[in-house]
Design a protein around this motif. Structure first.
Motif, PDB file in Angstrom:
ATOM      1  N   THR A 210       0.971  -1.574   0.500  1.00 19.83           N
ATOM      2  CA  THR A 210       0.450   0.237   0.256  1.00 19.83           C
ATOM      3  C   THR A 210       0.758   1.582  -0.031  1.00 19.83           C
ATOM      4  O   THR A 210      -0.159   2.201  -0.377  1.00 19.83           O
ATOM      5  CB  THR A 210      -0.540   0.145   1.048  1.00 19.83           C
ATOM      6  OG1 THR A 210      -0.351  -0.183   2.499  1.00 19.83           O
ATOM      7  CG2 THR A 210      -2.353  -1.115   0.718  1.00 19.83           C
ATOM      8  N   HIS A 215       1.055   0.667  -6.206  1.00 22.48           N
ATOM      9  CA  HIS A 215      -0.056   0.471  -6.174  1.00 22.48           C
ATOM     10  C   HIS A 215      -1.200   1.004  -6.961  1.00 22.48           C
ATOM     11  O   HIS A 215      -2.075  -0.891  -7.027  1.00 22.48           O
ATOM     12  CB  HIS A 215      -0.196   0.581  -4.807  1.00 22.48           C
ATOM     13  CG  HIS A 215      -2.004   0.177  -4.283  1.00 22.48           C
ATOM     14  ND1 HIS A 215      -2.934   0.854  -4.337  1.00 22.48           N
ATOM     15  CD2 HIS A 215      -1.941  -1.388  -3.089  1.00 22.48           C
ATOM     16  CE1 HIS A 215      -3.298  -0.057  -3.375  1.00 22.48           C
ATOM     17  NE2 HIS A 215      -3.302  -1.788  -2.841  1.00 22.48           N
ATOM     18  N   SER A 218      -1.683  -1.738  -9.584  1.00 25.84           N
ATOM     19  CA  SER A 218      -2.320  -3.275 -10.037  1.00 25.84           C
ATOM     20  C   SER A 218      -4.050  -3.509  -9.584  1.00 25.84           C
ATOM     21  O   SER A 218      -4.702  -4.298 -10.385  1.00 25.84           O
ATOM     22  CB  SER A 218      -1.726  -3.934  -9.043  1.00 25.84           C
ATOM     23  OG  SER A 218       0.106  -4.045  -9.227  1.00 25.84           O
ATOM     24  N   GLN A 219      -3.649  -2.627  -8.896  1.00 29.06           N
ATOM     25  CA  GLN A 219      -5.550  -2.040  -8.694  1.00 29.06           C
ATOM     26  C   GLN A 219      -6.216  -1.906  -9.841  1.00 29.06           C
ATOM     27  O   GLN A 219      -7.450  -2.073 -10.064  1.00 29.06           O
ATOM     28  CB  GLN A 219      -5.736  -0.988  -7.546  1.00 29.06           C
ATOM     29  CG  GLN A 219      -6.540  -0.704  -6.945  1.00 29.06           C
ATOM     30  CD  GLN A 219      -7.317  -0.054  -5.720  1.00 29.06           C
ATOM     31  OE1 GLN A 219      -6.266   1.192  -5.579  1.00 29.06           O
ATOM     32  NE2 GLN A 219      -6.916  -0.171  -4.674  1.00 29.06           N
ATOM     33  N   TYR A 220      -5.769  -0.997 -10.517  1.00 20.11           N
ATOM     34  CA  TYR A 220      -6.197  -1.060 -11.988  1.00 20.11           C
ATOM     35  C   TYR A 220      -6.511  -2.510 -12.257  1.00 20.11           C
ATOM     36  O   TYR A 220      -7.166  -2.814 -13.479  1.00 20.11           O
ATOM     37  CB  TYR A 220      -6.007  -0.365 -12.490  1.00 20.11           C
ATOM     38  CG  TYR A 220      -6.368   1.037 -13.889  1.00 20.11           C
ATOM     39  CD1 TYR A 220      -7.506   1.460 -14.020  1.00 20.11           C
ATOM     40  CD2 TYR A 220      -5.771  -0.233 -15.071  1.00 20.11           C
ATOM     41  CE1 TYR A 220      -8.734   1.785 -15.836  1.00 20.11           C
ATOM     42  CE2 TYR A 220      -7.119   0.354 -16.249  1.00 20.11           C
ATOM     43  CZ  TYR A 220      -7.333   1.238 -16.151  1.00 20.11           C
ATOM     44  OH  TYR A 220      -7.853   1.259 -17.631  1.00 20.11           O
ATOM     45  N   HIS A 223      -8.899  -4.315 -11.918  1.00 22.50           N
ATOM     46  CA  HIS A 223     -10.495  -4.459 -11.507  1.00 22.50           C
ATOM     47  C   HIS A 223     -10.956  -4.197 -13.253  1.00 22.50           C
ATOM     48  O   HIS A 223     -11.694  -4.755 -13.343  1.00 22.50           O
ATOM     49  CB  HIS A 223     -10.246  -2.434 -11.885  1.00 22.50           C
ATOM     50  CG  HIS A 223     -11.375  -1.577 -12.076  1.00 22.50           C
ATOM     51  ND1 HIS A 223     -12.636  -2.113 -11.819  1.00 22.50           N
ATOM     52  CD2 HIS A 223     -11.904  -0.774 -13.490  1.00 22.50           C
ATOM     53  CE1 HIS A 223     -14.029  -1.487 -12.045  1.00 22.50           C
ATOM     54  NE2 HIS A 223     -13.164  -0.973 -12.968  1.00 22.50           N
ATOM     55  N   PHE A 234      -6.657  -9.904  -6.472  1.00 24.71           N
ATOM     56  CA  PHE A 234      -6.155  -8.907  -6.273  1.00 24.71           C
ATOM     57  C   PHE A 234      -6.306  -8.846  -4.229  1.00 24.71           C
ATOM     58  O   PHE A 234      -6.750  -8.816  -3.977  1.00 24.71           O
ATOM     59  CB  PHE A 234      -6.207  -7.357  -6.379  1.00 24.71           C
ATOM     60  CG  PHE A 234      -5.843  -6.367  -6.060  1.00 24.71           C
ATOM     61  CD1 PHE A 234      -4.524  -5.640  -6.488  1.00 24.71           C
ATOM     62  CD2 PHE A 234      -6.410  -5.657  -5.360  1.00 24.71           C
ATOM     63  CE1 PHE A 234      -3.307  -4.512  -6.067  1.00 24.71           C
ATOM     64  CE2 PHE A 234      -5.643  -4.455  -4.330  1.00 24.71           C
ATOM     65  CZ  PHE A 234      -4.374  -4.324  -5.100  1.00 24.71           C
ATOM     66  N   ASP A 236      -3.211  -6.855  -1.385  1.00 25.94           N
ATOM     67  CA  ASP A 236      -2.383  -5.396  -0.647  1.00 25.94           C
ATOM     68  C   ASP A 236      -2.220  -5.876   0.577  1.00 25.94           C
ATOM     69  O   ASP A 236      -2.748  -6.296   1.528  1.00 25.94           O
ATOM     70  CB  ASP A 236      -3.007  -4.037  -1.724  1.00 25.94           C
ATOM     71  CG  ASP A 236      -4.196  -3.703  -0.434  1.00 25.94           C
ATOM     72  OD1 ASP A 236      -4.249  -4.116  -0.174  1.00 25.94           O
ATOM     73  OD2 ASP A 236      -4.757  -2.259  -0.981  1.00 25.94           O
TER      74      ASP A 236
END
Length: 265
Positions: A210, A215, A218-220, A223, A234, A236
């Motif tokens: 985080t 970060h 990877s989140q995008y 999604h 996913f 974190d």
């Protein structure tokens, strides 16, 4: 486990290459070990390095040998220098080497390592996370699951690139910036092309600290994969872009790859 450093010639790169291999070995139980020593049809993980690193880094900075021994999996750790797992504009075909030639060399030298998709995996950190996701999206018939730790898996801001290295480097490995949104080296374009192909998807695992600047990438990507109804996990947690995080999370990756049922997310 046996540890081997392989020196071989790459016909694709037209140069000598080195890669490390961890290979399960049938041994008596001794202090600190618990392997039965699988010696045929061995599952394999292609484990990729990040920028500024090489084939030795996972062995030097993590306890990957101990983790691989516990799971009785072979681990292949190659090097692509700073080639970013691409066929560069300066005619170094690192992508072709990693995705096509290297597995053939591995199976030539180690016939006990499996050819089976369901037992073949890829993972990597940072630049190597990009390479692993690329393997999953462009070579989905070869991999059951791939994992990216702190991966460079979303390219949206040229300025972020230039803060790391100059434009000449990036255009050398990724191609001209003015063509990049539709480039075959852009993870977003890879994902679009994969979805359009209708091919069966490997399972994907994306994790990042985080406190890591990557970060959001990877989140995008996770999604967008969920939107396409792909099997993606996913996760974190506290951590930065460093080996404290990667050594901890490669353990989670191995458990997820080898023990989680296909389709879970």
């Amino acid at each position: 486990m046996a540890l081997l450093e392989i020196g071989a010639y790459s016909n694709v790169l037209e140069m000598e290459v080195s890669f490390n291999v961890l290979l399960p070995q049938a041994t008596k139980k001794t202090a600190g070990t618990a392997t039965r020593g699988v010696t045929e049809d061995i599952p394999v993980l292609y484990l990729l390095h990040g920028m500024g690193q090489n084939h030795s880094i996972w062995l030097r900075k993590s306890s990957i040998e101990r983790y691989a021994s516990h799971h009785e999996i072979a681990v292949v750790m190659p090097s692509t220098d700073l080639g970013f797992y691409t066929d560069t504009t300066y005619d170094m075909k690192y992508w072709q080497y990693i995705s096509e030639e290297l597995p053939k060399i591995v199976h030539e030298f180690f016939p006990q390592i499996t050819y089976k998709r369901e037992k073949t995996f890829a993972a990597g950190l940072s630049m190597g996370g990009y390479g692993a996701v690329k393997l999953g999206l462009l070579k989905p018939d070869n991999f059951a699951a791939v994992a990216s730790l702190s991966g460079a898996v979303y390219f949206n801001d040229i300025e972020n690139f230039l803060a790391v290295r100059d434009a000449a480097y990036w255009e050398g490995v990724l191609g001209p910036f003015d063509q990049f949104m539709t480039s075959k080296n852009n993870p977003s374009q890879m994902l679009k092309d994969f979805i359009a192909s209708g091919k069966m998807s490997p399972r994907f695992f994306l994790a990042c600290g985080t406190e890591d600047g990557l970060h959001p990438a990877s989140q995008y990507m996770a999604h967008k994969m969920r939107q396409a109804e792909m099997p993606v996990t996913f996760e974190d947690g506290p951590g930065q872009h460093d080996w404290v995080f990667w050594d901890q999370w490669i353990q989670r990756v191995l458990v997820w790859m080898l023990e989680e049922k296909p389709g879970e997310n």
